[in-house]
Motif scaffolding. Structure first.
Motif: not given
Length: 139
Positions: A13, A18, A51
């Motif tokens: 990431i 991403d 994330a």
């Protein structure tokens, strides 16, 4: 219980672009583990939030997620481990409370992710980065 890892995937990431790759990888492993559509959606939503936290909070927005399909004697599931080298979480109890934010957001990320999955562990301290492990089991 001894979890066996059936397959594994690593996604780096670096920036917001991403996040799509992370969601795609989470979906693939959730489907391979046989999660229902609802279970899959919960797992992807929780993982997507974690994330995004890496992009928002980690040093340089960098980190990675390792995704594993799990098989035990009695069940299948999927586990994702999110790791960053950011500033860490100084007050984990507060960070897991709805409405707490250090960046002016709604403060629903970590507590919301925790409600969506079956197991969650967080290892973090100020200055050392953060590791969050989430697991969702097939019902």
């Amino acid at each position: 219980m001894n979890d066996q890892v059936d397959s594994q995937n690593l996604v780096h990431i670096i920036d917001e672009a991403d996040l799509v790759r992370v969601r795609h990888a989470l979906r693939g492993h959730a489907r391979a583990a046989g999660l229902s559509l609802v279970e899959e959606t919960k797992f992807i939503t929780a993982g997507s939030e974690l994330a995004r936290n890496i992009v928002s909070h980690a040093t340089g927005g960098r980190g990675e997620v390792s995704i594993e399909r799990l098989i035990t004697n009695s069940r299948c599931g999927v586990r994702a481990t999110f790791v960053d080298n950011g500033p860490g979480i100084g007050d984990l109890d507060s960070a897991l409370t709805d409405g707490f934010s250090t960046v002016g957001s709604m403060g629903l990320g970590l507590p919301g992710a925790r409600r969506l999955i079956d197991e969650m562990t967080i290892t973090s301290s100020a200055g050392s980065g953060t590791t969050v492990v989430i697991t969702k089991w097939r019902r």
